[in-house]
Design a protein around this motif. Sequence first.
Motif, PDB file in Angstrom:
ATOM      1  N   ASP A   1       2.696  -9.420   8.939  1.00 52.95           N
ATOM      2  CA  ASP A   1       3.950  -8.664   8.942  1.00 52.95           C
ATOM      3  C   ASP A   1       3.767  -7.451   8.042  1.00 52.95           C
ATOM      4  OD1 ASP A   1       6.625  -7.827   9.038  1.00 52.95           O
ATOM      5  OD2 ASP A   1       7.142  -9.042   7.302  1.00 52.95           O
ATOM      6  N   CYS A   2       3.813  -6.262   8.651  1.00 51.83           N
ATOM      7  CA  CYS A   2       3.697  -5.025   7.875  1.00 51.83           C
ATOM      8  C   CYS A   2       4.998  -4.264   8.069  1.00 51.83           C
ATOM      9  CB  CYS A   2       2.529  -4.174   8.378  1.00 51.83           C
ATOM     10  SG  CYS A   2       0.912  -4.887   7.997  1.00 51.83           S
ATOM     11  N   HIS A   3       5.569  -3.834   6.990  1.00 53.32           N
ATOM     12  CA  HIS A   3       6.873  -3.186   7.039  1.00 53.32           C
ATOM     13  C   HIS A   3       6.915  -1.954   6.145  1.00 53.32           C
ATOM     14  CE1 HIS A   3      11.161  -3.505   7.974  1.00 53.32           C
ATOM     15  NE2 HIS A   3      10.865  -4.544   8.710  1.00 53.32           N
ATOM     16  N   MET A   4       7.313  -0.813   6.710  1.00 60.31           N
ATOM     17  CA  MET A   4       7.433   0.396   5.888  1.00 60.31           C
ATOM     18  C   MET A   4       8.705   0.272   5.046  1.00 60.31           C
ATOM     19  SD  MET A   4       4.798   2.187   6.432  1.00 60.31           S
ATOM     20  CE  MET A   4       5.325   3.563   5.420  1.00 60.31           C
ATOM     21  N   VAL A   5       8.594   0.646   3.803  1.00 61.53           N
ATOM     22  CA  VAL A   5       9.740   0.539   2.895  1.00 61.53           C
ATOM     23  C   VAL A   5       9.854   1.797   2.034  1.00 61.53           C
ATOM     24  CG1 VAL A   5       9.464  -1.956   2.772  1.00 61.53           C
ATOM     25  CG2 VAL A   5       8.356  -0.495   1.061  1.00 61.53           C
TER      26      VAL A   5
ATOM     27  N   SER B   1       0.855  -1.188   0.000  1.00 63.59           N
ATOM     28  CA  SER B   1       0.000   0.000   0.000  1.00 63.59           C
ATOM     29  C   SER B   1       0.890   1.235   0.000  1.00 63.59           C
ATOM     30  CB  SER B   1      -0.892   0.014   1.248  1.00 63.59           C
ATOM     31  OG  SER B   1      -1.857  -1.009   1.161  1.00 63.59           O
ATOM     32  N   PHE B   2       0.356   2.318  -0.531  1.00 64.32           N
ATOM     33  CA  PHE B   2       1.169   3.519  -0.675  1.00 64.32           C
ATOM     34  C   PHE B   2       0.693   4.675   0.175  1.00 64.32           C
ATOM     35  CE2 PHE B   2       1.084   0.761  -4.244  1.00 64.32           C
ATOM     36  CZ  PHE B   2       2.410   0.616  -4.602  1.00 64.32           C
ATOM     37  N   VAL B   3       1.599   5.611   0.368  1.00 59.73           N
ATOM     38  CA  VAL B   3       1.284   6.795   1.148  1.00 59.73           C
ATOM     39  C   VAL B   3       0.933   7.906   0.171  1.00 59.73           C
ATOM     40  CG1 VAL B   3       2.171   8.512   2.747  1.00 59.73           C
ATOM     41  CG2 VAL B   3       2.885   6.111   2.945  1.00 59.73           C
ATOM     42  N   LYS B   4      -0.238   8.418   0.317  1.00 58.42           N
ATOM     43  CA  LYS B   4      -0.690   9.479  -0.594  1.00 58.42           C
ATOM     44  C   LYS B   4       0.259  10.675  -0.507  1.00 58.42           C
ATOM     45  CE  LYS B   4      -4.005  13.135  -1.154  1.00 58.42           C
ATOM     46  NZ  LYS B   4      -5.000  13.970  -0.456  1.00 58.42           N
ATOM     47  N   GLY B   5       0.579  11.218  -1.634  1.00 57.70           N
ATOM     48  CA  GLY B   5       1.427  12.393  -1.636  1.00 57.70           C
ATOM     49  C   GLY B   5       2.892  12.109  -1.373  1.00 57.70           C
ATOM     50  N   ASP B   6       3.223  10.830  -1.293  1.00 59.13           N
ATOM     51  CA  ASP B   6       4.622  10.453  -1.085  1.00 59.13           C
ATOM     52  C   ASP B   6       4.980   9.398  -2.112  1.00 59.13           C
ATOM     53  OD1 ASP B   6       7.029   9.306  -0.244  1.00 59.13           O
ATOM     54  OD2 ASP B   6       6.602   9.735   1.866  1.00 59.13           O
ATOM     55  N   ARG B   7       5.925   9.723  -2.955  1.00 59.35           N
ATOM     56  CA  ARG B   7       6.284   8.802  -4.030  1.00 59.35           C
ATOM     57  C   ARG B   7       7.175   7.624  -3.610  1.00 59.35           C
ATOM     58  NH1 ARG B   7       2.708  10.315  -6.477  1.00 59.35           N
ATOM     59  NH2 ARG B   7       2.453  10.594  -8.730  1.00 59.35           N
ATOM     60  N   VAL B   8       7.733   7.690  -2.428  1.00 64.66           N
ATOM     61  CA  VAL B   8       8.630   6.604  -2.034  1.00 64.66           C
ATOM     62  C   VAL B   8       8.192   5.747  -0.846  1.00 64.66           C
ATOM     63  CG1 VAL B   8      10.599   7.838  -2.972  1.00 64.66           C
ATOM     64  CG2 VAL B   8      10.017   8.075  -0.572  1.00 64.66           C
ATOM     65  N   SER B   9       7.402   6.313   0.022  1.00 67.16           N
ATOM     66  CA  SER B   9       6.987   5.533   1.195  1.00 67.16           C
ATOM     67  C   SER B   9       5.852   4.576   0.879  1.00 67.16           C
ATOM     68  CB  SER B   9       6.524   6.473   2.318  1.00 67.16           C
ATOM     69  OG  SER B   9       7.599   7.286   2.722  1.00 67.16           O
ATOM     70  N   ALA B  10       5.994   3.359   1.376  1.00 67.79           N
ATOM     71  CA  ALA B  10       4.950   2.363   1.172  1.00 67.79           C
ATOM     72  C   ALA B  10       5.008   1.337   2.300  1.00 67.79           C
ATOM     73  CB  ALA B  10       5.138   1.677  -0.172  1.00 67.79           C
ATOM     74  N   CYS B  11       3.983   0.526   2.373  1.00 61.27           N
ATOM     75  CA  CYS B  11       3.959  -0.526   3.390  1.00 61.27           C
ATOM     76  C   CYS B  11       3.768  -1.862   2.702  1.00 61.27           C
ATOM     77  CB  CYS B  11       2.814  -0.292   4.381  1.00 61.27           C
ATOM     78  SG  CYS B  11       2.680  -1.620   5.608  1.00 61.27           S
ATOM     79  N   ALA B  12       4.725  -2.748   2.912  1.00 56.66           N
ATOM     80  CA  ALA B  12       4.637  -4.083   2.317  1.00 56.66           C
ATOM     81  C   ALA B  12       4.099  -5.010   3.393  1.00 56.66           C
ATOM     82  CB  ALA B  12       6.014  -4.542   1.867  1.00 56.66           C
ATOM     83  N   SER B  13       3.129  -5.821   3.035  1.00 62.15           N
ATOM     84  CA  SER B  13       2.588  -6.724   4.030  1.00 62.15           C
ATOM     85  C   SER B  13       2.459  -8.154   3.529  1.00 62.15           C
ATOM     86  CB  SER B  13       1.223  -6.231   4.524  1.00 62.15           C
ATOM     87  OG  SER B  13       0.238  -6.457   3.544  1.00 62.15           O
ATOM     88  N   LEU B  14       2.636  -9.060   4.478  1.00 57.58           N
ATOM     89  CA  LEU B  14       2.502 -10.494   4.205  1.00 57.58           C
ATOM     90  C   LEU B  14       1.655 -11.050   5.339  1.00 57.58           C
ATOM     91  CD1 LEU B  14       3.164 -13.367   3.204  1.00 57.58           C
ATOM     92  CD2 LEU B  14       5.333 -13.209   4.422  1.00 57.58           C
ATOM     93  N   VAL B  15       0.556 -11.682   4.982  1.00 54.80           N
ATOM     94  CA  VAL B  15      -0.275 -12.297   6.002  1.00 54.80           C
ATOM     95  C   VAL B  15      -0.415 -13.780   5.664  1.00 54.80           C
ATOM     96  CG1 VAL B  15      -1.616 -10.207   6.419  1.00 54.80           C
ATOM     97  CG2 VAL B  15      -2.422 -11.884   4.764  1.00 54.80           C
TER      98      VAL B  15
END
Length: 298
Positions: free
Chosen positions: A81-85, A54-68
Amino acid sequence: MAREAAERPPEETLSLWKREQARLKALVVDRDTEAWQRDPAFSGLQRVGGVDVSFVKGDRVSACASLVVLSYPELEVVYEDCHMVSLTAPYVSGFLAFREVPFLVDAVQRLREQAPGLVPQVLLVDGNGLLHHRGFGVACHLGVLTDLPCVGVAKKLLQVDGLENNAQHKEKIGLLQTGGDSFPLMGGSGAVLGTALKSHDRSTKPLYVSVGHKISLEAAVRLTRGCCRFRIPEPVRQADIRSRDHIRRTLGASRPPAPKQDRSQKVQKPKGGSKELEGEGRPPEARRKAPDPRAPRQ
DNA sequence: GCGACAG
DNA sequence: ATCTTGTCGC
């Protein structure tokens, strides 16, 4: 810095990416390799994973990768597992994997180290597998890099190899009757690239399922169907919900002033520690188990 | 200039 | 992908 995550890559980079896709495509296994995949009731299958970014609105590089990881057939979350990348590649149709896959591989690696017993027997991936410009979508890419069976589940038809979301296609969609109904997606070469699947009784839009790695299309479709409480298969849905939630929590504390939206009328926020949603608002005939994934009756 | 465009 | 409220139906 990090501009590469926003700008379109030069042709030279795309060429390299295409070569990489061609190289890895040779390693894809498009048939069942596990015993449970052949079983009518998927007996032996206990854990299904789902991934999403998932992505952060207004931010081109921040996102959250998740594995369930969900139990099967109960479809209850047993691992998250949610991890900011920080993204390094932009989104380019046909090259989604170069943007998201590295972080998903990392997540699988963390799981293998932290809880080997919870490693899923198959992963449902948000995106396509063989149904792709060069027959190597993100589900194939993640499958080859992790050596895990993977299924591609897209919400929109990727119009490649002659496939078009035109009147004829929509007509076929209209003919789908009940959850589990489907029709093959045949590419120009005559090969079946994937399946359009009505994931549950009241769903207008189908899901586009395709083989990622180490699973047949037939099993991939049955499994997807078997993981649907709602339109989006639960593993992918939970990965999506939780990654967005993680962003809210992570941003909620370190985020400037709320843009103060003044709706000079109605609108009021809940404001409690209310956590609403999350599967409990399910339909009357609530299930305890996933629907019988056996071959469609016809 | 117009249409396409997984996430 | 992201933003966004309500509304209709089972």
